[in-house]
Every structure is written in structure tokens, then in C-alpha cells.
Scaffold this motif. Structure first.
Motif, PDB file in Angstrom:
ATOM      1  N   ARG A 282       6.770  37.231   2.362  1.00  0.00           N
ATOM      2  CA  ARG A 282       5.953  37.084   1.158  1.00  0.00           C
ATOM      3  C   ARG A 282       5.036  38.290   0.984  1.00  0.00           C
ATOM      4  O   ARG A 282       4.752  38.721  -0.133  1.00  0.00           O
ATOM      5  CB  ARG A 282       5.121  35.804   1.261  1.00  0.00           C
TER       6      ARG A 282
ATOM      7  N   PHE B 262      -2.642  44.877  -2.011  1.00  0.00           N
ATOM      8  CA  PHE B 262      -2.347  44.818  -0.582  1.00  0.00           C
ATOM      9  C   PHE B 262      -1.590  43.531  -0.292  1.00  0.00           C
ATOM     10  O   PHE B 262      -1.680  42.556  -1.029  1.00  0.00           O
ATOM     11  CB  PHE B 262      -3.642  44.802   0.243  1.00  0.00           C
ATOM     12  N   GLY B 263      -0.847  43.540   0.803  1.00  0.00           N
ATOM     13  CA  GLY B 263      -0.212  42.304   1.247  1.00  0.00           C
ATOM     14  C   GLY B 263      -0.942  41.803   2.480  1.00  0.00           C
ATOM     15  O   GLY B 263      -1.537  42.599   3.206  1.00  0.00           O
TER      16      GLY B 263
ATOM     17  N   ARG C  82      -4.366  34.846  -3.771  1.00  0.00           N
ATOM     18  CA  ARG C  82      -5.053  36.010  -4.329  1.00  0.00           C
ATOM     19  C   ARG C  82      -4.408  37.298  -3.852  1.00  0.00           C
ATOM     20  O   ARG C  82      -4.219  38.236  -4.625  1.00  0.00           O
ATOM     21  CB  ARG C  82      -6.519  36.009  -3.911  1.00  0.00           C
TER      22      ARG C  82
ATOM     23  N   CYS D  26      -1.490  37.702  -3.206  1.00  0.00           N
ATOM     24  CA  CYS D  26      -0.225  37.851  -3.923  1.00  0.00           C
ATOM     25  C   CYS D  26      -0.472  38.263  -5.370  1.00  0.00           C
ATOM     26  O   CYS D  26       0.468  38.332  -6.164  1.00  0.00           O
ATOM     27  CB  CYS D  26       0.561  36.542  -3.906  1.00  0.00           C
ATOM     28  N   GLY D  27      -1.715  38.446  -5.740  1.00  0.00           N
ATOM     29  CA  GLY D  27      -2.001  38.932  -7.079  1.00  0.00           C
ATOM     30  C   GLY D  27      -2.379  37.854  -8.074  1.00  0.00           C
ATOM     31  O   GLY D  27      -2.431  38.113  -9.276  1.00  0.00           O
TER      32      GLY D  27
ATOM     33  N   PHE E  64       2.410  28.332   0.812  1.00  0.00           N
ATOM     34  CA  PHE E  64       2.138  27.318  -0.200  1.00  0.00           C
ATOM     35  C   PHE E  64       3.028  26.115   0.118  1.00  0.00           C
ATOM     36  O   PHE E  64       4.251  26.193  -0.017  1.00  0.00           O
ATOM     37  CB  PHE E  64       2.433  27.858  -1.595  1.00  0.00           C
TER      38      PHE E  64
ATOM     39  N   PRO F 129      -9.553  41.021  -4.867  1.00  0.00           N
ATOM     40  CA  PRO F 129      -8.390  41.133  -3.965  1.00  0.00           C
ATOM     41  C   PRO F 129      -7.065  41.209  -4.718  1.00  0.00           C
ATOM     42  O   PRO F 129      -6.156  41.928  -4.296  1.00  0.00           O
ATOM     43  CB  PRO F 129      -8.472  39.868  -3.105  1.00  0.00           C
ATOM     44  N   GLU F 130      -6.950  40.447  -5.832  1.00  0.00           N
ATOM     45  CA  GLU F 130      -5.652  40.396  -6.512  1.00  0.00           C
ATOM     46  C   GLU F 130      -5.308  41.711  -7.199  1.00  0.00           C
ATOM     47  O   GLU F 130      -4.168  41.913  -7.606  1.00  0.00           O
ATOM     48  CB  GLU F 130      -5.598  39.222  -7.502  1.00  0.00           C
ATOM     49  N   ARG F 131      -6.291  42.630  -7.305  1.00  0.00           N
ATOM     50  CA  ARG F 131      -5.982  43.887  -7.974  1.00  0.00           C
ATOM     51  C   ARG F 131      -5.922  45.069  -7.021  1.00  0.00           C
ATOM     52  O   ARG F 131      -5.815  46.213  -7.459  1.00  0.00           O
ATOM     53  CB  ARG F 131      -6.993  44.133  -9.098  1.00  0.00           C
TER      54      ARG F 131
ATOM     55  N   PHE G 226       6.433  34.204  -5.396  1.00  0.00           N
ATOM     56  CA  PHE G 226       5.161  33.956  -6.077  1.00  0.00           C
ATOM     57  C   PHE G 226       4.461  35.240  -6.533  1.00  0.00           C
ATOM     58  O   PHE G 226       4.074  35.390  -7.691  1.00  0.00           O
ATOM     59  CB  PHE G 226       4.244  33.141  -5.164  1.00  0.00           C
ATOM     60  N   GLY G 227       4.332  36.184  -5.605  1.00  0.00           N
ATOM     61  CA  GLY G 227       3.618  37.416  -5.926  1.00  0.00           C
ATOM     62  C   GLY G 227       4.300  38.206  -7.032  1.00  0.00           C
ATOM     63  O   GLY G 227       3.648  38.768  -7.913  1.00  0.00           O
TER      64      GLY G 227
ATOM     65  N   LEU H 296       6.285  42.516  -2.020  1.00  0.00           N
ATOM     66  CA  LEU H 296       5.548  43.192  -3.091  1.00  0.00           C
ATOM     67  C   LEU H 296       5.516  44.700  -2.880  1.00  0.00           C
ATOM     68  O   LEU H 296       4.940  45.424  -3.674  1.00  0.00           O
ATOM     69  CB  LEU H 296       4.113  42.661  -3.140  1.00  0.00           C
TER      70      LEU H 296
ATOM     71  N   GLN I  81       6.145  36.946  -9.373  1.00  0.00           N
ATOM     72  CA  GLN I  81       5.890  36.240 -10.633  1.00  0.00           C
ATOM     73  C   GLN I  81       4.515  36.583 -11.171  1.00  0.00           C
ATOM     74  O   GLN I  81       4.336  36.780 -12.375  1.00  0.00           O
ATOM     75  CB  GLN I  81       5.991  34.724 -10.416  1.00  0.00           C
ATOM     76  N   MET I  82       3.559  36.677 -10.294  1.00  0.00           N
ATOM     77  CA  MET I  82       2.199  37.016 -10.711  1.00  0.00           C
ATOM     78  C   MET I  82       2.155  38.399 -11.355  1.00  0.00           C
ATOM     79  O   MET I  82       1.387  38.662 -12.249  1.00  0.00           O
ATOM     80  CB  MET I  82       1.242  36.993  -9.510  1.00  0.00           C
TER      81      MET I  82
END
Lengths: 375, 285, 303
Positions: free
Chosen positions: A149, A80-81, B176, B178-179, A90, A75-77, A101-102, A153, A104-105
């Protein structure tokens, strides 16, 4: 995040413990489209969304973006939001940090993060709450943070999982407008899961109605509203009167034919009604008749009526602002209609509906072939 | 919260008075025990009077030298800290799996972690001590730390599992989306959320480890005795035990050590009751 | 449509059943449990059937000599009864006394925090310190006897320590706070609006307690009883320090330790330890059985 031309789901399915939570989902989504997945709980709409997000692995089929497979990516790659029903903010991070957050990731530079976070927070009008923790915000504000949030992105696709179902009725309307506004101004491709047909109709460019893991119908709000493919879809589209019936005769063949049906249990042991057949019908078939309350007219029992009329007694009258919701008892059956003037409770009336607004569906839902509608 | 939802403490009922009387008796015993030990430890001599005839701190210096308490306190604190750190590092990841996953054999694993908490320590302590001695670990610090892990790791797991369960799994999914990669989900999201729970579990393990007598006693010896064991050995030493006041002085040192550790630990707990805050806020809307 | 099975790899099918790399997080915990609990335990079971020559000679029974000794030697065997005589009443008292106290302390009032911390304080004291304090406070020359004498309630000092009573005091002082904490948390889990609803339906406080709170609390009561029983059952230091170690408080753990530390008979020590575990598990199973019986009983009675 690069934008795409089209997102394609090919035969996407997920089997869990021998049960198909989702089966054979084929759908093509164009960039900028707002698609709503609609159905009751357990119909597979959330499964479909989670499969798309990558939070659940697929058991069948594939997902492609411009011909490139993405269902094997975590999912992290996928880029998508997502906006969750429970907001899923959080709790230990302030509004700003939640939104940041996103970024920063992704390793975005600090100045850039600050700028985009400020922009996103302004977009959802939470500037004065930026430093607060999620626990200090109301439900509606929390959901706005969740939206900020997701959109900060600039994702190629935004997934929304019943984002409004935890809010009260008034807030839900406001947020609905908000989401529509955001979609129109940002043009983000969005997939929206809901069980609320009003929400889906007002927000989406295209609706996908699901039942037991399978697609029942895909179409624009207008198409679904006016020509539901099955009584199940009709039920979802606000056809509150869905009655079992038997076909007496059919003139012509196939869809669109005029069918006379008998409604068992209604006044005088069975009223006859004429409607429009949806799908092939034959005399003696078990069917379901669907009529929207708005399409029934309440006329006095002694008044002149055009076409078939169902006699009954007024049981309940509810005031709904500009009109009245009227429930009419006929035999063992309760029918729902609208009326500009309130009839007298207990009075005898007749209900009439134009033939083309009385839809006659085959009883079985399995035979339904989803209508292919070009987007 | 509205005032109407609060029930007034029911004052007039005899049953309530009965409860208060019982609690008062309990309090008297408790305070009596505590104060008696403290007074005794400072007493010069105390036989058949209300109070000792004269006060002194000599008992402390005497006990300190006689039982080399500097070393014993060091061992006690060191063992406790080591046990807390190891059980948290080992227990929290296991608790995460048990809270979030369903897998074949989960019930067996749960039972395995439940048994050491349910069994009397002596039951597994004696075979365990036998093994320790046969591996040549008898009377070593390693053995003391290892035996203390047996109830502590399951304890951390059992207290942390429900704590992790109450954290909405959608928060992890959100991270997740959020990457964030698995490691980042753990370090940036889960770890801060778990801090209050980890601290609470850690403090309880600390208290248990400092107070745990049976297991430590079975494997410790000179140089690896903790305070409780040292006091017990003092009380049961051949020839009627050591002078009572020396034991009292040691007991006071024990309580003081426990309190200092607790106070230090509690200082870290309060600022981060975030999860509770969030839950309260949810209830409001 | 492409091949429908294309994405269902073996890895995926395993993940479907819950087997994926996340499970590796369990490994350290399992290593500790297996190396420090399962292995020694099995080793201990092995030891019990390797009795010393002296044991075999004295009690016979071949490799089962230790078990024969356990059941035949009244000095050892009677310790089961002695342990039960201490642990069962202590656990029962702690649980039953906790319920009214927790009920009263459930409401908000001034000084609640102080009171709660006072009740919980003994947890930090530990058994050894409690024992020392009891010896001084409740001994023949202690404040308690002195005060009772002064008040004229007794004529000569009561024997409160170095006997059954002393151990009982110690078990209540260390066990009660524990039971209280658990019962309190179970009570706080019961929605207060249930009780308010019962009140509006006209139930008095006893009816509310009997019909609403008690059935909901029953599983918690059983769990608390089991945990406090385990605590009391393994009584060791206090039985030696404030009890009568060779008489009325000759509990199983003392017997096990005597064999281990004083006679260096590891095999017999393991035997006693295992029997101790067995006896305790019997009680736990009995309580769990009783709980399910009781639970069905109350719902059946209402329906």
C-alpha cells in the motif's frame, strides 16, 4: 511524485508539555538511501518519523526537499508512504482495495490503478490473497499488504515505523530480507525506525542512534559497530559488557590514547585492564568500559595470556550453534564472552581482549558530540 | 479455541439450580404477562375463567377507530426514526472528538453529556416541558422530537465513544499518508468502520424512544401522542379507564410495532460486524 | 540553524493544547445539551423561587414558599421515603440477582442465545405494556392466582397488583434485564485465564468468586446499581397503573406530575422535580463513595 535529490532536516524539534520529545535533529538524506533511526522507546525516533510524515506538527526547525519547505504541508500532500507498526490496514477493504486506496485518492485512472495494484501485490507475493480482507491474513501477510500500500504510490520517501516488531522471530528475519530486496529493486528512499540494532545494521545504509530526543551518533553500520561514539551507542551495537571503571593512567592524549583502567568489584578487589580511549580522558576519571562478547577470549586459568586478563569462574554456558556463549563471574561482576569450545561450568578461566577492542568512554553522555560522517 | 479452555456448565451444584429456578420464575412471569395480554386482546369476554369464551378480532378494529391508532402508529414510527437520525448525526461527531482528542474542559463536556442519562427524566422533563409550552410548542410533534433528543443524543455519544476509541488511530493516519483529506478519511474509512456501532446505537435509541413514556407524555397531546402515551391515557382515562380488552389490543399493536421496527433494524446490522472480525483475527496471530 | 521558533505559531500552540478545528464537531451536541438540558434546567431552578400567590399564602416563606411546602407538606414530603422504599430494594435485587445469572450464562451451552434473548425481551415491552400484562396475569382473576388456587397452595387469591408488590414486580421485570446485560458485559471483560490461574493455585469456586471475580467486578456492580437505581427511582407509569397511587406507591414523580398536569403549578412541579434530582444524586454520590471505600477495603485486606 517527482523524485528529489536530497531531504534536509534542519534543527527539527518537537516540544510537548515542556519536554523535548525531539530536539535539534539535523540530517540530510540522499535519494535512494536507507536510513534507520535507532534507539529505545521514548528516545524520539517515532516522534521524528511522525514529524516527517506530517502527522505531528513541528515546534522547531524546518524540513526541506531540494531547498523547498514541506513541513507546513499536511501529511496527505507530502507524497510520502508510510508503514505502521500495527499495520493499520483498512479492515473493511480487501487487500486489493487497501492497495488501491491511495491511487484512488490521487484520482488515477481505473485501468492504471488495476495495473499498478496488480504489480504491487505481485511484488509482495500476495496474488492469491488479493480478494481477502485483512482480518483473514496472518501478521506477516498483513505487513506485506501495508508495504504494498505504501510503495504502490511510488512515493518519494517511504517511512517505516517498527514494521517488524509485531511479528515473531522467524517471520521477522524473512520480512527483513523482503524489505531489503524491495529497497534494492525499487530504490525507494526509506527511513526506518526500530529499537532492534540487528535489524538496523542489516537493513540500513546509515544509522542514526538517538537518546532522549537527541542524536547520539550518525554513521554507516560499520562505523557504528566498530567505533561507537559513546558507551550508550556501544550498548546498542552489541557491546554487552559495559562496566563502570576508573582511569588509572592515560598514555598520550585525546581519542585513541591507551588507557589503563581499574574495574571495581571484580576479582581481587579490582582488575586492571588496558583499552583505547574514546574522547579525552584523564587519570582518576569515571569511565565506562565496553567490550563485545566476541572480543573476549576464554583461556584456561593456567594458560599463557597476552595483555591484561580477568580471572573468573564459568557460571553459565549456552549453546549457540557454532559457538558457545559463556558467562564468567568475576567478583560481583558477570562478564559475557564467546568460545568455540565449551569450558566447564564452575571452572576457573581468564578472559582476555585485544587492547584496541576494549573501548573506554567518558561516563557522561551529554558531552558527546555526534561525529560528522560524510554519507 | 481449544476444548480445554471451555468450562463445562456446572450442573450439579445446588446454587446453580437455584439460579435456574429463579430464571424459570422470571420466564413464567414474562410469558404469562405477554400471553395474557395477547389472549385478552382476542377475547370476546373474559372474567373468571381460564380462557375467554370465544375469540374475536373486533377489539382491534374498535381500538383502531376509537383511538385513531393509524395516526398514533404513524407518529410513533415517525418520531422514532427522526430521533434516531438526528441523534446519530449530532452524537457521532461529538463522540469522535471525545474519543480522539484531549482538550481543556473535556471533563465538563463529558459530565454535561452524562447528566441527562443519569437524571430521572421527570427532573429535567418538567422544566423542559414548561419551556416548550412557553414557546408555544406544547402538544406539537416538534416538541415530542426535541424532548426525546435530550436522553438520546448523550446516549449515542456515550455508546459510540468507546466504540471509536477501539478503532486504531493509525488507520486514520494511514489514510492520510495515502493522500486522503479529512472529509475522505471520514467518508471512506471511518464511516464504514463505524456502521456496526452506529446501527447498534441507533437500534437502542429506537427502542428507548418508542418506549419512552415520561418525556413524551409531558409535552404530547392529541395528534402528537405516541403509542405508549396513548395506552397510558386509555388506562387512566376519567371514569375508570377504557375497556380492558381495548387496552390489551393497543398493547399488542405496540409490541408488534416495536418488533417490526426491531426486525427491520436488525436486518441491517448483521452483515457488517467487521471490527469484531478484525479483532478476532488479531488475537490469533 | 534558522530561528528555532519559526514554526511555532499561535495556531500551533493552540493545537498543542488540543484546540483545533476538529473540536467544531462537538458543537451540534453541545447546542442540543445546552438548549434542551442546561437552559430548561436553569429556567426550572428560576421557576422554583417564583411560587404562586396561593402557595405563599398557604406556606409562607416568601420566594421559598415552594421549598417550605415541599418539606412541610407531608403528602409531598413522604413521597421521598415511598420512592426510596421502592427504588432501593428493586435496584439492589436486580443487581444481586444478575450476578449469579450472568455467571451461569457466561459458559457456553445449547440454547444460550434463546435464553439470553428471553431475558432481554422485557426491554422491548416497556413499562406500560408490562403494567397491563401484570394487571391481567397477576390480578385476582388472573392465571397466576388461578394456578396457585388449583394447586392448593393458597385458599384465596393473593393481592399482587394495585399495591406496593405490583410496582415491585414491574420494576424487577423491566430493570432486571438491563442489569443483567450490564453485568454480563462487565463479566466478559474479566480475563477467564485469571480464574483458571486461581484454579491451578487451588482456589475453590467460592474463593475464586470472592477473591478474583468480586473485586474485579466491584466497580461494575456500583455502576450497574446506579443505573438501575436511576431507572427505578423515576418510576412513574407503573406506580400509577399497577400501584396504589394515593397510598404506598405515591412516588415523587407522581407528585411532580400532579403539580404539573393537574394543578398547573409549574413552579411547584419544578421544585418537586429538582428535589427529586437532588435526592437521586445524593444516593449516586453515596454509592460512589461506598465503592471507593469498598475497593480500598478489599485490596487492603489482601495486602
Amino acid at each position: 511524485m517527482s523524485d528529489f535529490e536530497s531531504l534536509e532536516l534542519r534543527g527539527v524539534g518537537r516540544r510537548f508539555g515542556g519536554v523535548d520529545a525531539l530536539a535539534g535533529l539535523d540530517l540530510t538524506i540522499k535519494a535512494g538511501e536507507f536510513v534507520a533511526l535507532l534507539g529505545p522507546s521514548g528516545c524520539g525516533k517515532s516522534t521524528a518519523l511522525n514529524c516527517l510524515a506530517g502527522l505531528l506538527p513541528l515546534t522547531h526547525g524546518e524540513i526541506l526537499i531540494d531547498g523547498r519547505r514541506i513541513d507546513t504541508l499536511p501529511p496527505e500532500r507530502r507524497g510520502f508512504g508510510m508503514v505502521f507498526q500495527s499495520y493499520a490496514l483498512f479492515p473493511h477493504l480487501s487487500v486489493e482495495k487497501n492497495v488501491a486506496f491511495g491511487l484512488q485518492m490521487q484520482g488515477v485512472a481505473r485501468a492504471e490503478i488495476d495495473r499498478r495494484v496488480r504489480q504491487a501485490i505481485a511484488l509482495v507475493k500476495l496474488e492469491q490473497h488479493a480478494k481477502k480482507l485483512p482480518g483473514q491474513l496472518s501478521g506477516g501477510q498483513q505487513q506485506r499488504v501495508a508495504i504494498a500500500r505504501a510503495v504502490v504510490l511510488e512515493p518519494s520517501l517511504v517511512l517505516m515505523d517498527e514494521p517488524l516488531s509485531n511479528l515473531d522471530a522467524k517471520l521477522r528475519l524473512d520480512m527483513r530480507t523482503e524489505i531489503r530486496r524491495l529497497h534494492q529493486s525499487l530504490g525507494l528512499t526509506t527511513i526506518y525506525v526500530t529499537h532492534d540494532q540487528e535489524e538496523a545494521l542489516s537493513l540500513a545504509d546509515r544509522l542514526v542512534v538517538m537518546r532522549e530526543g537527541r542524536v547520539q551518533q550518525v554513521g554507516t553500520p560499520d562505523e557504528l559497530y566498530e567505533s561507537p561514539a559513546s558507551w550508550y551507542v556501544a550498548d546498542f551495537m552489541g557491546y554487552r559488557n559495559i562496566l563502570p571503571a576508573t582511569v588509572v593512567s592515560v598514555s598520550g592524549g585525546g581519542s585513541g590514547a591507551e588507557a589503563v583502567v581499574e574495574l571495581p568489584g571484580t576479582a581481587d578487589g579490582g582488575v586492571r585492564l588496558t583499552g583505547r580511549a574514546v574522547g579525552a580522558l584523564g587519570a582518576g576519571d569515571q569511565v565506562r568500559v565496553a567490550v563485545r562478547p566476541d572480543d573476549f577470549s576464554v583461556v584456561p586459568a593456567d594458560g599463557a595470556a597476552t595483555g591484561a586478563a580477568i580471572p573468573g569462574t564459568v557460571a553459565v554456558v549456552e549453546y549457540h550453534g557454532r559457538e558457545h556463549a559463556v558467562s564468567v563471574q568475576t567478583g560481583d561482576v558477570m562478564l559475557h564472552a564467546r568460545s568455540a569450545t565449551p569450558p566447564e561450568v564452575g571452572g576457573a578461566v581468564r578472559l582476555t581482549a585485544p587492547v584496541e577492542r576494549v573501548l573506554v568512554f567518558p561516563e557522561s553522555l551529554d558531552a558527546v558530540v555526534p561525529l560528522e560522517v560524510a554519507a | 479455541m481449544a476444548a480445554t479452555t471451555l468450562e463445562r456448565p456446572v450442573a450439579a451444584r445446588p446454587s446453580t439450580w437455584f439460579v435456574w429456578a429463579g430464571m424459570a420464575a422470571f420466564g413464567v412471569f414474562l410469558l404469562g404477562i405477554l400471553v395474557a395480554v395477547v389472549v385478552d386482546s382476542f377475547g370476546r369476554q373474559w372474567f373468571d375463567t381460564w380462557f375467554p369464551d370465544g375469540l374475536t378480532v373486533e377489539r382491534y378494529t374498535e381500538a383502531w377507530d376509537r383511538f385513531s391508532l393509524g395516526e398514533v402508529v404513524g407518529v410513533t414510527v415517525g418520531v422514532a426514526v427522526l430521533v434516531v437520525v438526528i441523534s446519530v448525526l449530532v452524537g457521532v461527531p461529538a463522540a469522535y472528538v471525545l474519543a480522539r482528542r484531549d482538550f481543556p474542559g473535556k471533563r465538563v463536556v463529558m459530565l454535561l453529556f452524562l447528566l441527562p442519562v443519569l437524571m430521572p427524566p421527570i427532573t429535567y422533563g418538567i422544566p423542559l416541558a414548561t419551556v416548550m409550552y412557553s414557546f408555544g410548542l406544547g402538544r406539537t410533534l416538534t416538541a415530542v422530537v426535541l424532548v426525546n433528543l435530550v436522553p438520546s443524543v448523550p446516549f449515542v455519544i456515550l455508546t459510540m465513544t468507546p466504540f471509536i476509541e477501539q478503532i486504531n488511530p493509525a488507520i486514520e493516519s494511514a489514510a492520510r499518508m495515502c493522500g486522503a483529506r479529512t472529509r475522505q478519511v471520514f467518508t471512506r474509512i471511518l464511516a464504514p468502520l463505524l456502521v456496526p456501532g452506529i446501527l447498534a446505537a441507533g437500534i437502542l435509541v429506537l427502542v428507548r424512544t418508542v418506549g419512552l413514556f415520561e418525556l413524551t407524555f409531558l409535552v404530547s397531546g392529541p395528534g402528537s401522542d405516541t403509542l405508549v402515551v396513548a395506552i397510558y391515557r386509555g388506562m387512566t382515562a376519567a371514569g375508570g379507564g377504557e375497556a380492558r380488552q381495548l387496552i390489551s389490543a393497543m398493547s399488542v399493536i405496540y409490541t408488534a410495532t416495536m418488533l417490526v421496527m426491531l426486525v427491520v433494524a436488525l436486518r441491517f446490522v448483521n452483515p457488517t460486524q467487521l471490527v469484531a472480525q478484525v479483532k478476532e483475527a488479531r488475537d490469533d496471530d | 540553524m534558522t530561528d528555532g521558533r519559526a514554526t511555532a505559531s499561535l495556531r500551533h500552540r493552540l493545537a498543542e493544547r488540543g484546540i483545533d478545528p476538529t473540536l467544531l464537531l462537538l458543537v451540534p451536541g453541545l447546542v442540543v445539551a445546552v438548549a434542551l438540558f442546561v437552559y430548561p434546567f436553569s429556567y426550572g431552578i428560576g421557576l422554583t423561587v417564583q411560587p404562586t400567590a396561593a402557595m405563599q399564602e398557604q406556606w409562607g416563606g416568601g420566594i421559598l414558599a415552594n421549598y417550605v411546602a415541599f418539606f412541610r407538606d407531608p403528602f409531598v414530603f413522604d413521597s421521598i421515603g415511598l420512592t426510596m422504599r421502592l427504588a432501593l430494594p428493586a435496584a439492589l435485587f436486580n443487581v444481586l440477582a444478575s450476578v449469579p445469572v450472568a455467571m451461569v450464562l457466561r459458559h457456553r451451552f445449547r440454547g444460550k442465545r434463546l435464553l439470553t434473548s428471553l431475558l432481554v425481551l422485557p426491554i422491548t415491552l416497556g413499562t406500560v405494556l408490562t403494567a397491563q400484562g401484570l394487571l391481567i396475569f397477576a390480578g385476582r382473576q388472573g392465571w397466576l392466582n388461578r394456578a396457585l388456587l388449583e394447586l392448593g397452595l393458597i385458599d384465596e387469591p393473593l393481592q399482587l397488583v394495585n399495591n406496593y408488590l405490583g410496582v415491585m414486580f414491574s420494576l424487577v421485570i423491566t430493570g432486571f434485564p438491563f442489569a443483567f446485560l450490564l453485568i454480563s458485559s462487565y463479566l466478559s471483560g474479566i480475563d477467564p485465564s485469571l480464574e483458571r490461574a486461581a484454579k491451578t493455585l487451588g482456589a475453590g469456586w467460592w474463593q475464586r468468586f470472592r477473591r478474583i471475580i468480586l473485586p474485579l467486578l466491584a466497580p461494575g456492580l456500583a455502576t450497574t446499581f446506579i443505573l438501575t437505581f436511576v431507572l427505578a427511582f423515576s418510576v412513574f407509569p407503573s406506580a400509577r397503573l399497577v400501584g396504589d397511587a394515593m397510598g404506598s406507591t405515591r412516588v415523587m414523580s407522581l407528585m411532580a406530575f400532579r403539580a404539573f398536569g393537574e394543578q398547573n403549578d409549574y413552579a411547584m412541579a419544578s421544585t418537586i422535580a429538582l428535589m427529586m434530582g437532588a435526592v437521586e444524586l445524593l444516593v449516586v454520590v453515596a454509592v460512589l463513595g461506598l465503592r471507593s471505600l469498598l475497593y480500598r477495603g478489599t485490596t487492603g485486606g489482601k495486602g
